[in-house]
Design a protein around this motif. Structure first.
Motif, mmCIF file in Angstrom:
data_model
loop_
_atom_site.group_PDB
_atom_site.id
_atom_site.type_symbol
_atom_site.label_atom_id
_atom_site.label_comp_id
_atom_site.label_asym_id
_atom_site.label_seq_id
_atom_site.Cartn_x
_atom_site.Cartn_y
_atom_site.Cartn_z
ATOM 1 N N VAL A 24 -69.027 -101.219 43.681
ATOM 2 C CA VAL A 24 -69.842 -101.593 42.523
ATOM 3 C C VAL A 24 -71.238 -100.975 42.591
ATOM 4 C CG1 VAL A 24 -68.600 -103.748 42.080
ATOM 5 C CG2 VAL A 24 -70.555 -103.749 43.645
ATOM 6 N N SER A 25 -71.435 -100.044 43.505
ATOM 7 C CA SER A 25 -72.768 -99.468 43.698
ATOM 8 C C SER A 25 -73.290 -98.753 42.452
ATOM 9 C CB SER A 25 -72.776 -98.515 44.890
ATOM 10 O OG SER A 25 -71.878 -97.448 44.677
ATOM 11 N N ARG A 26 -72.409 -98.245 41.610
ATOM 12 C CA ARG A 26 -72.873 -97.519 40.417
ATOM 13 C C ARG A 26 -73.585 -98.435 39.415
ATOM 14 N NH1 ARG A 26 -67.139 -97.647 39.376
ATOM 15 N NH2 ARG A 26 -66.735 -98.847 37.488
ATOM 16 N N TYR A 27 -73.385 -99.747 39.548
ATOM 17 C CA TYR A 27 -74.023 -100.693 38.640
ATOM 18 C C TYR A 27 -75.457 -101.053 39.063
ATOM 19 C CZ TYR A 27 -69.297 -101.256 36.946
ATOM 20 O OH TYR A 27 -68.047 -101.018 36.437
ATOM 21 N N PHE A 28 -75.873 -100.552 40.216
ATOM 22 C CA PHE A 28 -77.191 -100.908 40.736
ATOM 23 C C PHE A 28 -78.047 -99.670 40.886
ATOM 24 C CE2 PHE A 28 -74.118 -104.047 42.089
ATOM 25 C CZ PHE A 28 -74.731 -105.216 41.667
ATOM 26 N N THR A 29 -79.302 -99.786 40.492
ATOM 27 C CA THR A 29 -80.197 -98.633 40.495
ATOM 28 C C THR A 29 -81.120 -98.603 41.706
ATOM 29 O OG1 THR A 29 -81.905 -99.819 39.286
ATOM 30 C CG2 THR A 29 -80.269 -98.606 37.969
ATOM 31 N N ASN A 30 -81.191 -99.694 42.450
ATOM 32 C CA ASN A 30 -82.123 -99.833 43.570
ATOM 33 C C ASN A 30 -83.565 -99.692 43.121
ATOM 34 O OD1 ASN A 30 -80.155 -100.347 45.491
ATOM 35 N ND2 ASN A 30 -79.834 -98.184 45.891
ATOM 36 N N SER A 31 -83.831 -99.930 41.852
ATOM 37 C CA SER A 31 -85.196 -99.826 41.347
ATOM 38 C C SER A 31 -85.932 -101.162 41.452
ATOM 39 C CB SER A 31 -85.198 -99.354 39.895
ATOM 40 O OG SER A 31 -84.523 -100.298 39.084
ATOM 41 N N GLY A 32 -85.215 -102.226 41.712
ATOM 42 C CA GLY A 32 -85.852 -103.542 41.848
ATOM 43 C C GLY A 32 -86.295 -103.771 43.282
ATOM 44 N N ARG A 33 -86.648 -105.013 43.546
ATOM 45 C CA ARG A 33 -87.016 -105.338 44.918
ATOM 46 C C ARG A 33 -86.259 -106.586 45.335
ATOM 47 N NH1 ARG A 33 -91.888 -109.069 45.133
ATOM 48 N NH2 ARG A 33 -92.112 -109.710 42.979
ATOM 49 N N MET A 34 -85.997 -106.656 46.618
ATOM 50 C CA MET A 34 -85.275 -107.803 47.153
ATOM 51 C C MET A 34 -86.199 -109.015 47.149
ATOM 52 S SD MET A 34 -82.164 -107.170 47.982
ATOM 53 C CE MET A 34 -81.737 -108.402 49.166
ATOM 54 N N MET A 35 -85.678 -110.118 46.705
ATOM 55 C CA MET A 35 -86.440 -111.358 46.725
ATOM 56 C C MET A 35 -86.098 -112.112 48.000
ATOM 57 S SD MET A 35 -88.225 -111.296 44.005
ATOM 58 C CE MET A 35 -88.824 -112.954 43.831
ATOM 59 N N GLU A 36 -87.121 -112.626 48.647
ATOM 60 C CA GLU A 36 -86.887 -113.421 49.838
ATOM 61 C C GLU A 36 -86.242 -114.743 49.433
ATOM 62 O OE1 GLU A 36 -90.242 -113.870 52.435
ATOM 63 O OE2 GLU A 36 -91.074 -111.982 51.729
ATOM 64 N N PRO A 37 -85.464 -115.337 50.335
ATOM 65 C CA PRO A 37 -84.866 -116.619 50.001
ATOM 66 C C PRO A 37 -85.950 -117.677 49.789
ATOM 67 C CG PRO A 37 -84.223 -115.915 52.209
ATOM 68 C CD PRO A 37 -85.089 -114.861 51.634
#
Length: 92
Positions: A24-37
């Motif tokens: 499913v990697s094609r659906y993600f752009t990696n342009s966001g940022r990971m949110m901490e829990p």
């Protein structure tokens, strides 16, 4: 006229593909940022302080929780700025 609207797969459909082991990697752009829990905490406030927070929230048209988070973030930033401005002591 050219259709400028991009079609997006709903999150549930992507999740189902991932559950089946599909890529499913094609659906993600990696342009966001990971949110901490998020971790919940309990804080005790006096009634007066709660009233102040409630008034500030109403003035800013945001939740009381958002006011608390904003003020804590500002205080931490101010603390780090003040700490960085202090001269370092020689330890030797």
């Amino acid at each position: 006229m050219k259709n400028t609207r991009k079609t997006r797969k709903p999150a549930e459909a992507i999740a189902r593909l991932a559950d089946r082991g599909k890529d499913v990697s094609r659906y993600f752009t990696n342009s966001g940022r990971m949110m901490e829990p998020i971790q919940r905490v309990n804080v005790d406030f006096t009634a007066t302080m709660l009233e102040e927070l409630e008034r500030a929230a109403q003035e800013l048209n945001i939740s009381r929780q958002a006011v608390i988070k904003t003020l804590v973030r500002q205080a931490l930033d101010q603390h780090y700025t003040a700490r960085a401005a202090r001269p370092r002591k020689n330890r030797g």
